[in-house]
Design an enzyme around this catalytic site. Structure first.
Site, PDB file in Angstrom:
ATOM      1  N   ASP A 113       0.897  -1.161  -0.166  1.00 47.55           N
ATOM      2  CA  ASP A 113       0.008  -0.006   0.004  1.00 47.55           C
ATOM      3  C   ASP A 113       1.027   1.061  -0.099  1.00 47.55           C
ATOM      4  OD1 ASP A 113      -0.045   1.041   2.829  1.00 47.55           O
ATOM      5  OD2 ASP A 113      -0.184  -1.047   3.093  1.00 47.55           O
ATOM      6  N   GLU A 139      -7.308   3.366  13.163  1.00 53.44           N
ATOM      7  CA  GLU A 139      -6.348   3.093  14.319  1.00 53.44           C
ATOM      8  C   GLU A 139      -6.030   4.292  14.969  1.00 53.44           C
ATOM      9  OE1 GLU A 139      -2.261   3.815  12.163  1.00 53.44           O
ATOM     10  OE2 GLU A 139      -3.583   3.291  10.336  1.00 53.44           O
TER      11      GLU A 139
END
Length: 250
Positions: A45, A136
């Protein structure tokens, strides 16, 4: 993954990975998820940190898929997104877009709408991964890692984001998180696991570690923040053919 200047991800303790053989509606479009697949598909990513990615080189090094950061909150779009997203496809790499959540800035539905309008859409062409939600610890305020929300408030924010993505694209987002954040900030909530694929972040270990509450296996595993491919290193829990079916049918 995180803001464009990333803090280290929290570590979780190691444990054996167990993958269920029960097929569900979102179970990778597989007929019995392997533990791990003998030949897991390799990917990565990227975000604006990577800017001009050499996609043919990444393909030659084994990249079969990538997730590209599209947006953050409702005020940021990766300036390299279109070049990265289109470049991956031109090189023959399956690609998808992800949104970095900042739940203290605006509602889940508002951020989802911004994401879909700026790269987070989906189509069933076998080359487009489902949209992904990166949620997160708060990188801008580590003292408020759960963004000042209650556990119920966090769950409701994620549900609102998911519902809007589903309404606009027809697909639920993949959820990227760590076991520690999920269990701390959602209170071990299990209600989302049955309808969302898991992208687990657990670095530099032999396995993906304990999974967040509710999930019995991972779909994607981000296992390192550096390696042979640009950006973070990932695996898909299946073969390339299964990855393509997942992209088309999830």
């Amino acid at each position: 993954m995180a803001r464009d200047r990333k803090p280290p991800l929290p570590r979780t303790r190691l444990a054996a990975l167990t993958v269920t053989a029960t097929t569900t509606a979102l179970a990778l479009a597989l007929t019995a998820p392997p533990a791990i697949a003998a030949t897991p598909a390799k990917g990565h990513d990227v975000s604006s940190h990577q800017k001009n990615v050499d996609w043919p080189s990444a393909k030659a090094k084994g990249a079969t898929f990538t997730y590209v950061k599209a947006t953050e909150s409702t005020t940021y779009r990766n300036p390299s997104f279109s070049r990265q997203y289109d470049g991956a496809r031109a090189a023959g790499i399956i690609r998808g877009a992800y949104h970095f959540a900042l739940p203290d800035r605006s509602s889940g539905a508002t951020q989802a709408a911004y994401f879909v309008a700026h790269g987070g859409d989906w189509k069933a062409d076998g080359w487009t991964l489902p949209p992904a939600l990166d949620i997160e610890y708060n990188p801008y305020d580590r003292k408020h890692g759960c963004y000042g929300l209650s556990k119920a408030g966090t769950v409701n924010w994620i549900k609102a984001f998911s519902a809007e993505v589903k309404r606009e694209t027809g697909r639920r987002p993949v959820i990227y998180t760590t076991a520690r954040w999920w269990n701390t900030c959602t209170g071990d909530n299990t209600t989302l696991a049955s309808t969302h694929a898991l992208w687990i972040a657990h670095h530099k270990s032999a396995d993906a570690g304990p999974l967040p509450a509710g999930w019995s296996y991972w779909t994607f595993w981000q296992y390192d923040n550096g390696g042979s491919l640009p950006g973070d290193q990932n695996l898909f829990n299946g073969t390339v053919d299964q990855l393509r079916r997942f992209a088309r049918n999830y």
